[in-house]
Design a protein around this motif. Structure first.
Motif, PDB file in Angstrom:
ATOM      1  N   LEU A 130      31.546  10.398  71.898  1.00  0.00           N
ATOM      2  CA  LEU A 130      33.091  10.587  72.161  1.00  0.00           C
ATOM      3  C   LEU A 130      33.949  11.163  71.114  1.00  0.00           C
ATOM      4  N   LEU A 131      33.614  10.589  69.890  1.00  0.00           N
ATOM      5  CA  LEU A 131      34.627  10.843  68.811  1.00  0.00           C
ATOM      6  C   LEU A 131      33.927  12.504  68.377  1.00  0.00           C
ATOM      7  N   TYR A 132      32.802  12.569  68.092  1.00  0.00           N
ATOM      8  CA  TYR A 132      32.043  13.800  67.949  1.00  0.00           C
ATOM      9  C   TYR A 132      32.470  15.034  68.859  1.00  0.00           C
ATOM     10  N   GLY A 133      32.499  14.456  70.135  1.00  0.00           N
ATOM     11  CA  GLY A 133      33.004  15.385  71.217  1.00  0.00           C
ATOM     12  C   GLY A 133      34.237  16.127  70.948  1.00  0.00           C
ATOM     13  N   ILE A 134      35.172  15.606  70.130  1.00  0.00           N
ATOM     14  CA  ILE A 134      36.550  16.066  69.949  1.00  0.00           C
ATOM     15  C   ILE A 134      36.494  17.472  69.167  1.00  0.00           C
ATOM     16  N   ARG A 135      35.392  17.437  68.579  1.00  0.00           N
ATOM     17  CA  ARG A 135      35.410  18.699  67.691  1.00  0.00           C
ATOM     18  C   ARG A 135      35.001  19.893  68.518  1.00  0.00           C
ATOM     19  N   VAL A 161      38.431  24.677  70.260  1.00  0.00           N
ATOM     20  CA  VAL A 161      39.278  25.342  71.375  1.00  0.00           C
ATOM     21  C   VAL A 161      40.387  25.959  70.444  1.00  0.00           C
ATOM     22  N   PHE A 162      41.181  25.021  69.630  1.00  0.00           N
ATOM     23  CA  PHE A 162      42.221  25.185  69.036  1.00  0.00           C
ATOM     24  C   PHE A 162      42.167  26.547  67.923  1.00  0.00           C
ATOM     25  N   GLU A 220      29.789  16.607  73.573  1.00  0.00           N
ATOM     26  CA  GLU A 220      31.063  17.381  74.020  1.00  0.00           C
ATOM     27  C   GLU A 220      31.520  16.665  75.295  1.00  0.00           C
ATOM     28  N   TRP A 221      32.674  16.454  75.572  1.00  0.00           N
ATOM     29  CA  TRP A 221      33.080  15.870  76.762  1.00  0.00           C
ATOM     30  C   TRP A 221      32.641  16.277  78.042  1.00  0.00           C
ATOM     31  N   GLY A 222      32.542  17.580  78.439  1.00  0.00           N
ATOM     32  CA  GLY A 222      32.219  18.125  79.683  1.00  0.00           C
ATOM     33  C   GLY A 222      30.713  17.700  79.852  1.00  0.00           C
ATOM     34  N   MET A 223      29.912  18.047  78.692  1.00  0.00           N
ATOM     35  CA  MET A 223      28.337  17.700  78.874  1.00  0.00           C
ATOM     36  C   MET A 223      28.044  16.187  79.235  1.00  0.00           C
ATOM     37  N   MET A 224      28.982  15.359  78.387  1.00  0.00           N
ATOM     38  CA  MET A 224      28.853  13.961  78.652  1.00  0.00           C
ATOM     39  C   MET A 224      29.053  13.660  80.109  1.00  0.00           C
ATOM     40  N   LEU A 225      30.162  14.208  80.734  1.00  0.00           N
ATOM     41  CA  LEU A 225      30.218  14.188  82.234  1.00  0.00           C
ATOM     42  C   LEU A 225      28.991  14.462  83.025  1.00  0.00           C
ATOM     43  N   ASN A 226      28.748  15.638  82.679  1.00  0.00           N
ATOM     44  CA  ASN A 226      27.339  16.104  83.532  1.00  0.00           C
ATOM     45  C   ASN A 226      25.963  15.025  83.229  1.00  0.00           C
ATOM     46  N   ILE A 262      46.536  11.757  66.775  1.00  0.00           N
ATOM     47  CA  ILE A 262      45.274  10.875  66.592  1.00  0.00           C
ATOM     48  C   ILE A 262      44.184  11.385  67.127  1.00  0.00           C
ATOM     49  N   THR A 263      44.152  12.157  68.067  1.00  0.00           N
ATOM     50  CA  THR A 263      42.784  12.872  68.360  1.00  0.00           C
ATOM     51  C   THR A 263      42.231  13.865  67.407  1.00  0.00           C
ATOM     52  N   VAL A 264      43.144  14.788  66.884  1.00  0.00           N
ATOM     53  CA  VAL A 264      42.808  15.688  65.715  1.00  0.00           C
ATOM     54  C   VAL A 264      42.235  14.809  64.507  1.00  0.00           C
ATOM     55  N   ILE A 265      42.972  13.861  64.099  1.00  0.00           N
ATOM     56  CA  ILE A 265      42.461  12.935  63.079  1.00  0.00           C
ATOM     57  C   ILE A 265      40.921  12.243  63.310  1.00  0.00           C
ATOM     58  N   ALA A 266      40.910  11.796  64.457  1.00  0.00           N
ATOM     59  CA  ALA A 266      39.521  11.186  64.817  1.00  0.00           C
ATOM     60  C   ALA A 266      38.544  12.194  64.841  1.00  0.00           C
ATOM     61  N   GLY A 267      38.856  13.496  65.408  1.00  0.00           N
ATOM     62  CA  GLY A 267      37.955  14.456  65.415  1.00  0.00           C
ATOM     63  C   GLY A 267      37.379  14.862  63.766  1.00  0.00           C
ATOM     64  N   LEU A 268      38.506  14.856  63.038  1.00  0.00           N
ATOM     65  CA  LEU A 268      38.148  15.454  61.753  1.00  0.00           C
ATOM     66  C   LEU A 268      37.327  14.701  60.852  1.00  0.00           C
ATOM     67  N   PHE A 269      37.676  13.277  61.196  1.00  0.00           N
ATOM     68  CA  PHE A 269      36.913  12.152  60.196  1.00  0.00           C
ATOM     69  C   PHE A 269      35.885  11.170  61.198  1.00  0.00           C
ATOM     70  N   ALA A 270      35.277  12.271  62.202  1.00  0.00           N
ATOM     71  CA  ALA A 270      34.354  11.407  63.091  1.00  0.00           C
ATOM     72  C   ALA A 270      33.119  11.076  62.394  1.00  0.00           C
ATOM     73  N   PRO A 271      32.689  11.492  61.435  1.00  0.00           N
ATOM     74  CA  PRO A 271      31.528  11.064  60.766  1.00  0.00           C
ATOM     75  C   PRO A 271      31.812   9.691  59.825  1.00  0.00           C
ATOM     76  N   TRP A 272      33.088   9.546  59.840  1.00  0.00           N
ATOM     77  CA  TRP A 272      33.388   8.146  58.861  1.00  0.00           C
ATOM     78  C   TRP A 272      33.984   7.240  60.156  1.00  0.00           C
ATOM     79  N   LEU A 273      34.266   7.566  61.263  1.00  0.00           N
ATOM     80  CA  LEU A 273      34.848   6.583  62.223  1.00  0.00           C
ATOM     81  C   LEU A 273      33.773   6.287  63.195  1.00  0.00           C
ATOM     82  N   ALA A 274      32.843   7.181  63.563  1.00  0.00           N
ATOM     83  CA  ALA A 274      31.842   6.712  64.568  1.00  0.00           C
ATOM     84  C   ALA A 274      30.893   5.631  63.999  1.00  0.00           C
TER      85      ALA A 274
END
Length: 301
Positions: A69-74, A80-81, A225-231, A22-34
């Motif tokens: 958050l969705l765009y940060g998956i990329r 990273v993968f 990006e998730w780490g930057m969002m935490l910052n 689900i995470t990978v799919i959400a990241g790939l289709f972030a422009p349509w899901l966000a």
């Protein structure tokens, strides 16, 4: 196929695989899901609470947290993968060549690995950042430089064991080409071990990229990006702690899913671990209930 069925029979592993899918799919289709563009600024919505339009609220610039958050998956997961795949590919080529051909090839490649492994991973990353500058691409380059040598050494150890097998020696004796032996015998035999060490490294690489971005050394604003969002949420961690919740939970859930799936893969791909798991003794309560059932059956008879 049997090993895959065993992984799917493990409920925790099946849930982990579902979460990662689900995470990978959400990241790939972030422009349509966000629901919104992740870089749109609305200062009038600064630190706004969650609503029907902004499900997770807005950050310090009024940007949609869910979209970021969705765009940060990329960068946090998908790139990273990609870095992991390239590192495994480079390390696999070096490790297979060193473990199969031995001799001078092994000596040259392993001395190169020793040089790279003499620098700790974080030191190598900081050195690359100091030379090339701050940025997400430079951290990925540092990952490639530091990870391939570790993969090469681990894969070499596995290949050396398979290269001494009787069927490999027989193939060499009858004149089969080395490339054919590697492709047909060595790689399929070493692939399970490569999969296990790759999956176990994936979670640590996600944490590292998030950690460097949290320190301001990774991806830069206005990208998400998730780490930057935490910052970015650190400034209001006491007054608005919920701002830390979304990216923090995302990192914890994804890394935990990777680790759980890695453990299941290790058991499924290692015959010794699988046999020991299948031969585990029954719980005491089950054994006691079985003994009582036998006693009752004997009394009735």
């Amino acid at each position: 196929m049997k090993r895959f069925k065993y992984v799917m029979q493990d409920k925790l592993a099946a849930v982990s695989l579902s979460v990662l899918t689900i995470t990978v799919i959400a990241g790939l289709f972030a422009p349509w899901l966000a629901p919104h563009h992740p870089e749109d600024v609305h200062m009038e919505l600064r630190y706004a609470a969650s609503s029907w339009e902004y499900w997770l609220g807005n950050d310090h610039l009024g940007r949609c947290i869910l979209s970021r958050l969705l765009y940060g998956i990329r960068p946090s997961v998908l790139w990273v993968f990609v870095a992991l795949a390239v590192s495994v590919l480079c390390g696999g080529i070096a490790g297979i060549a060193a473990g199969y051909f031995r001799g001078r090839t092994d000596a040259v490649l392993m001395r190169a690995c020793d040089v790279m492994l003499s620098f700790p991973g974080y030191v190598m990353t900081l050195a690359v950042i100091g030379i090339l500058g701050v940025g997400f691409e430079n951290i990925i380059i540092a990952f490639l430089l530091s990870k391939w040598a570790w993969f090469a050494r681990v894969i070499r150890t596995a290949v050396m064991a398979y290269a001494e097998a009787d069927y490999v020696k027989f193939s060499k004796a009858i004149g089969v080409r080395d490339a054919h032996i590697i492709a047909k015998h060595i790689i399929p035999a070493a692939l399970p071990e490569i999969a296990v060490i790759s999956s176990s490294s994936f979670g640590s690489m996600i944490l590292q990229i998030s950690g460097f971005s949290f320190l301001g050394l990774g991806i830069q604003a206005p990208h998400a990006e998730w780490g930057m969002m935490l910052n970015e949420a650190r400034a209001v961690m006491f007054s608005r702690p919920e701002m830390l919740l979304a990216p923090g939970v995302a990192v914890i859930v994804v890394v935990s899913a990777v680790n759980f799936l890695s453990d299941a893969l290790q058991v499924a791909l290692d015959p010794k671990l699988m046999s020991s798991r299948q031969k585990q003794p029954l719980p005491a309560a089950v054994m006691t209930s079985g003994l009582h059932g036998k006693e009752r059956g004997g009394m009735v008879g």
